[in-house]
Write an enzyme that holds these catalytic residues in place. Structure first.
Site, PDB file in Angstrom:
ATOM      1  N   LYS A  90     -99.127  43.232 -49.305  1.00 36.21           N
ATOM      2  CA  LYS A  90     -98.160  42.130 -49.344  1.00 36.21           C
ATOM      3  C   LYS A  90     -97.145  42.418 -50.422  1.00 36.21           C
ATOM      4  O   LYS A  90     -97.515  42.765 -51.556  1.00 36.21           O
ATOM      5  CB  LYS A  90     -98.908  40.813 -49.668  1.00 36.21           C
ATOM      6  CG  LYS A  90     -97.998  39.600 -49.739  1.00 36.21           C
ATOM      7  CD  LYS A  90     -97.716  39.026 -48.371  1.00 36.21           C
ATOM      8  CE  LYS A  90     -96.535  38.077 -48.324  1.00 36.21           C
ATOM      9  NZ  LYS A  90     -95.230  38.775 -48.103  1.00 36.21           N
ATOM     10  N   GLN A 111     -97.158  44.779 -57.945  1.00 34.31           N
ATOM     11  CA  GLN A 111     -97.498  43.739 -56.963  1.00 34.31           C
ATOM     12  C   GLN A 111     -99.016  43.579 -56.811  1.00 34.31           C
ATOM     13  O   GLN A 111     -99.501  42.475 -56.587  1.00 34.31           O
ATOM     14  CB  GLN A 111     -96.862  44.125 -55.612  1.00 34.31           C
ATOM     15  CG  GLN A 111     -96.712  42.977 -54.640  1.00 34.31           C
ATOM     16  CD  GLN A 111     -95.505  42.091 -54.938  1.00 34.31           C
ATOM     17  OE1 GLN A 111     -94.426  42.590 -55.180  1.00 34.31           O
ATOM     18  NE2 GLN A 111     -95.699  40.782 -54.915  1.00 34.31           N
ATOM     19  N   LYS A 114    -100.132  41.356 -59.678  1.00 36.58           N
ATOM     20  CA  LYS A 114     -99.517  40.033 -59.528  1.00 36.58           C
ATOM     21  C   LYS A 114    -100.219  39.244 -58.420  1.00 36.58           C
ATOM     22  O   LYS A 114    -100.590  38.089 -58.593  1.00 36.58           O
ATOM     23  CB  LYS A 114     -98.031  40.241 -59.161  1.00 36.58           C
ATOM     24  CG  LYS A 114     -97.225  38.982 -59.030  1.00 36.58           C
ATOM     25  CD  LYS A 114     -95.889  39.208 -58.330  1.00 36.58           C
ATOM     26  CE  LYS A 114     -95.042  40.296 -58.930  1.00 36.58           C
ATOM     27  NZ  LYS A 114     -93.666  40.300 -58.370  1.00 36.58           N
ATOM     28  N   LYS A 126     -94.842  47.363 -51.234  1.00 33.42           N
ATOM     29  CA  LYS A 126     -93.397  47.107 -51.418  1.00 33.42           C
ATOM     30  C   LYS A 126     -92.656  48.067 -50.516  1.00 33.42           C
ATOM     31  O   LYS A 126     -93.167  49.140 -50.176  1.00 33.42           O
ATOM     32  CB  LYS A 126     -93.007  47.377 -52.877  1.00 33.42           C
ATOM     33  CG  LYS A 126     -91.703  46.745 -53.286  1.00 33.42           C
ATOM     34  CD  LYS A 126     -91.949  45.339 -53.792  1.00 33.42           C
ATOM     35  CE  LYS A 126     -90.689  44.602 -54.124  1.00 33.42           C
ATOM     36  NZ  LYS A 126     -91.004  43.319 -54.792  1.00 33.42           N
ATOM     37  N   GLY A 165     -88.903  39.174 -48.835  1.00 34.28           N
ATOM     38  CA  GLY A 165     -87.625  39.539 -49.442  1.00 34.28           C
ATOM     39  C   GLY A 165     -87.771  40.065 -50.865  1.00 34.28           C
ATOM     40  O   GLY A 165     -88.818  39.967 -51.485  1.00 34.28           O
ATOM     41  N   ASP A 166     -86.703  40.648 -51.357  1.00 36.12           N
ATOM     42  CA  ASP A 166     -86.545  41.055 -52.764  1.00 36.12           C
ATOM     43  C   ASP A 166     -85.032  41.227 -52.933  1.00 36.12           C
ATOM     44  O   ASP A 166     -84.255  40.612 -52.178  1.00 36.12           O
ATOM     45  CB  ASP A 166     -87.331  42.346 -53.058  1.00 36.12           C
ATOM     46  CG  ASP A 166     -87.462  42.633 -54.553  1.00 36.12           C
ATOM     47  OD1 ASP A 166     -88.289  41.986 -55.210  1.00 36.12           O
ATOM     48  OD2 ASP A 166     -86.714  43.487 -55.087  1.00 36.12           O
ATOM     49  N   THR A 209     -89.989  31.532 -56.587  1.00 38.80           N
ATOM     50  CA  THR A 209     -90.035  32.472 -57.712  1.00 38.80           C
ATOM     51  C   THR A 209     -89.360  31.863 -58.940  1.00 38.80           C
ATOM     52  O   THR A 209     -89.912  31.876 -60.050  1.00 38.80           O
ATOM     53  CB  THR A 209     -89.365  33.807 -57.345  1.00 38.80           C
ATOM     54  OG1 THR A 209     -89.867  34.233 -56.079  1.00 38.80           O
ATOM     55  CG2 THR A 209     -89.655  34.862 -58.383  1.00 38.80           C
ATOM     56  N   ASN A 240     -81.346  34.806 -55.718  1.00 37.79           N
ATOM     57  CA  ASN A 240     -82.378  33.836 -55.351  1.00 37.79           C
ATOM     58  C   ASN A 240     -83.183  33.345 -56.557  1.00 37.79           C
ATOM     59  O   ASN A 240     -83.328  32.143 -56.776  1.00 37.79           O
ATOM     60  CB  ASN A 240     -83.299  34.489 -54.298  1.00 37.79           C
ATOM     61  CG  ASN A 240     -84.500  33.632 -54.003  1.00 37.79           C
ATOM     62  OD1 ASN A 240     -85.570  33.837 -54.561  1.00 37.79           O
ATOM     63  ND2 ASN A 240     -84.329  32.633 -53.170  1.00 37.79           N
ATOM     64  N   SER A 385     -95.543  32.812 -50.615  1.00 33.09           N
ATOM     65  CA  SER A 385     -95.655  33.662 -49.423  1.00 33.09           C
ATOM     66  C   SER A 385     -97.084  33.602 -48.888  1.00 33.09           C
ATOM     67  O   SER A 385     -97.301  33.530 -47.673  1.00 33.09           O
ATOM     68  CB  SER A 385     -95.307  35.116 -49.759  1.00 33.09           C
ATOM     69  OG  SER A 385     -93.913  35.310 -49.770  1.00 33.09           O
TER      70      SER A 385
END
Ligand code: NDP
Ligand code: 2IT
Length: 453
Positions: A90, A111, A114, A126, A165-166, A209, A240, A385
């Site tokens: 993810k 990630q 996290k 990622k 997204g990123d 976020t 964002n 998410s």
């Protein structure tokens, strides 16, 4: 650094040279883990960290696409699947010309920890492309997204790998990517998060976020019996994460005086209010303009161009209490960190991934300020998410309040995990050790349980 970390880093650099961001991310984690590996030799003999730094799978592909002038373009696409010990891979997709293997490996590595901290069942990954969406028409963006998904679709799935997204990938891109996946597979499933609200998205995901990074800072304030009321904040970026960080800071009674993009930054001494924030959101999300346009509308604002030859970023050189770096990696170097400290900043909550260089982090830790590292402070996005995935599986959407309450609670728990873990390993108040060790333990134990795979 311990001998173990030194030798691990030397091997990593020899094996994968020219990936400085990845080396940086691993070094910070390995440093925190030294003490864990001393107490738990089973992690060392099972080579848990050595396995974690080698992604389970890396997919690299060509993305050829034809633009609206009929010209053929070639980009590179990537998906790094780093660890699936506690759930499907993810993590987000980044579209930016700077994207390369080392940057995506650092992001996928971060990630893993996290996602573990969120307590939700998500592994780490990622992906992205060196495609630059800036200034491109919707048609060009759609064509690129379709071409990108034409390869990615065979590698992802709701129980395999779920991108989101990123940088450079928001609601518009997720829509085009989802449409192409659905066409190719003839399946309506939750293979991406950050989807539109009327086709499987979760309320609060766009906000998550930014809101999460502010909730994390609120928890840090609480350890000193303080709140956001009357605090001055520096925020970088204007995408964002930055936008919703500003929204939540204002709601909690704080003042925000800066925002930026890669060309420059604005300083508004009076602070933003909801009308100014709406102008920024429309400018960035609808008009897709540049932050300089804010200073053309609000004349009392100072716009400063970012000079890439300068060895510090003037945005971090203003009197303030808090800083929310929310643009990109390594946007705070040691000089910036020192400037922040000199200007009275004592709360830092990282919305961006790895925004501070290692020597900058060291300064924050040495000065014992409230420093919330990225993998804890910005985990709210991926946490929601995870909640979007749950809602997709149940085929039942939750209300705004329900998702926001869960987000608030998850950020509170991450904060507690960081502090408790830092205490348990003899470094009270060190959120870096708390986040790295707290995220690691759950993944490491799952890897031990599952054998050498
Ligand atoms: P956006 O694309 O929405 O916004 C990115 C912002 O950062 C833009 O203002 C952009 O300016 C600026 N920026 C990007 N690259 C650079 C650069 N090299 N130098 C200076 N400014 C730059 O992305 P997000 O807001 O989603 O992401 C921001 C950060 O937060 C990233 O580090 C991302 O990894 C992290 N993050 C994002 C999450 C999410 O849910 N979206 C979750 C957790 C972390 P410009 O327009 O000029 O490029
Ligand atoms: O860095 C991140 O945590 C993200 N870009 C969000 C990942 C996600 O899957 O929501």
């Amino acid at each position: 650094m311990s001998d173990y970390v030194n030798s691990l880093m030397a091997q990593l650099k020899a094996k994968h040279p020219a990936q400085p961001e990845f080396h940086q991310a691993v070094e910070e984690v390995a440093d925190s883990l030294s003490i864990v590996l001393d107490r738990h030799p089973e992690y060392r003999t099972s080579k848990i960290l050595e396995r974690l730094i080698e992604p389970e799978r890396i997919i690299i592909f060509r993305v050829p696409w034809v633009d609206d002038q009929g010209e053929i373009n070639i980009n590179i696409g990537y998906r790094i699947e780093t660890n699936s010990a506690i759930g499907p891979y993810k993590g987000g997709l980044r579209f930016h010309p700077s994207v390369n293997l080392g940057i995506l490996k650092f992001l996928a590595f971060e990630q893993v920890f996290k996602n573990s901290l969120t307590t939700l069942p998500m592994g780490g990954g990622k992906g992205g492309s060196d495609f630059d969406p800036k200034g491109k028409s919707d048609l060009k963006i759609m064509r690129f997204c379709q071409a990108f998904m034409s390869e990615l679709f065979r590698h992802i799935g709701p129980n395999t790998d779920v991108p989101a997204g990123d940088i450079g990938v928001g609601g518009r891109e997720i829509g085009y990517l989802f449409g192409q996946y659905k066409k190719l597979r003839n399946e309506f499933t939750g293979i991406l998060t950050g989807k539109g609200l009327n086709w499987g998205g979760s309320l609060i995901r766009p906000e998550a976020t930014g809101y999460g990074s502010v909730y994390f800072a609120a928890e840090m304030f609480e350890t000193r019996n303080e709140t956001f009321e009357g605090k001055t904040c520096l925020v970088s970026g204007s995408g964002n994460v930055a936008q919703y960080a500003v929204e939540k800071i204002l709601e909690l009674g704080g003042k925000v005086v800066t925002l930026s993009d890669s060309n420059g930054y604005i300083y508004d001494e009076e602070g933003f209010d909801s009308e100014k924030l709406k102008f920024i959101m429309d400018l960035k999300n609808i008009k897709r303009g540049r932050i300089i346009e804010y200073s053309e509308k609000y004349k009392n604002t100072v716009y400063t161009k970012i000079d890439s030859n300068q060895d510090f970023n003037p945005l971090w050189n203003h009197k303030a209490d808090c800083a929310f770096p929310s643009a990109t990696q390594n946007e705070i170097n040691a000089k910036d960190a020192q400037n922040l400290l000199n200007n009275g900043v004592y709360v830092i909550s990282e919305g961006a991934n790895m925004p501070t260089t290692l020597d900058g982090v060291k300064l924050f830790l040495d000065n014992k300020i409230l420093y919330g590292p990225a993998k804890a402070a910005n985990a709210g996005g991926v946490a929601v998410s995870g909640l979007e995935m749950s809602q997709n599986s149940m085929r039942l959407p939750w209300s705004r309040q329900e998702v926001d309450d869960r987000l608030r609670n998850i950020m509170k728990n991450i904060h507690k995990t960081c502090l408790d873990t830092a205490d348990r390993f003899g470094t009270p108040g060190n959120y870096v050790n708390g986040a790295n060790i707290g995220g690691f333990l759950k993944v490491a134990d799952a890897m031990l349980d599952q054998g050498v795979v």
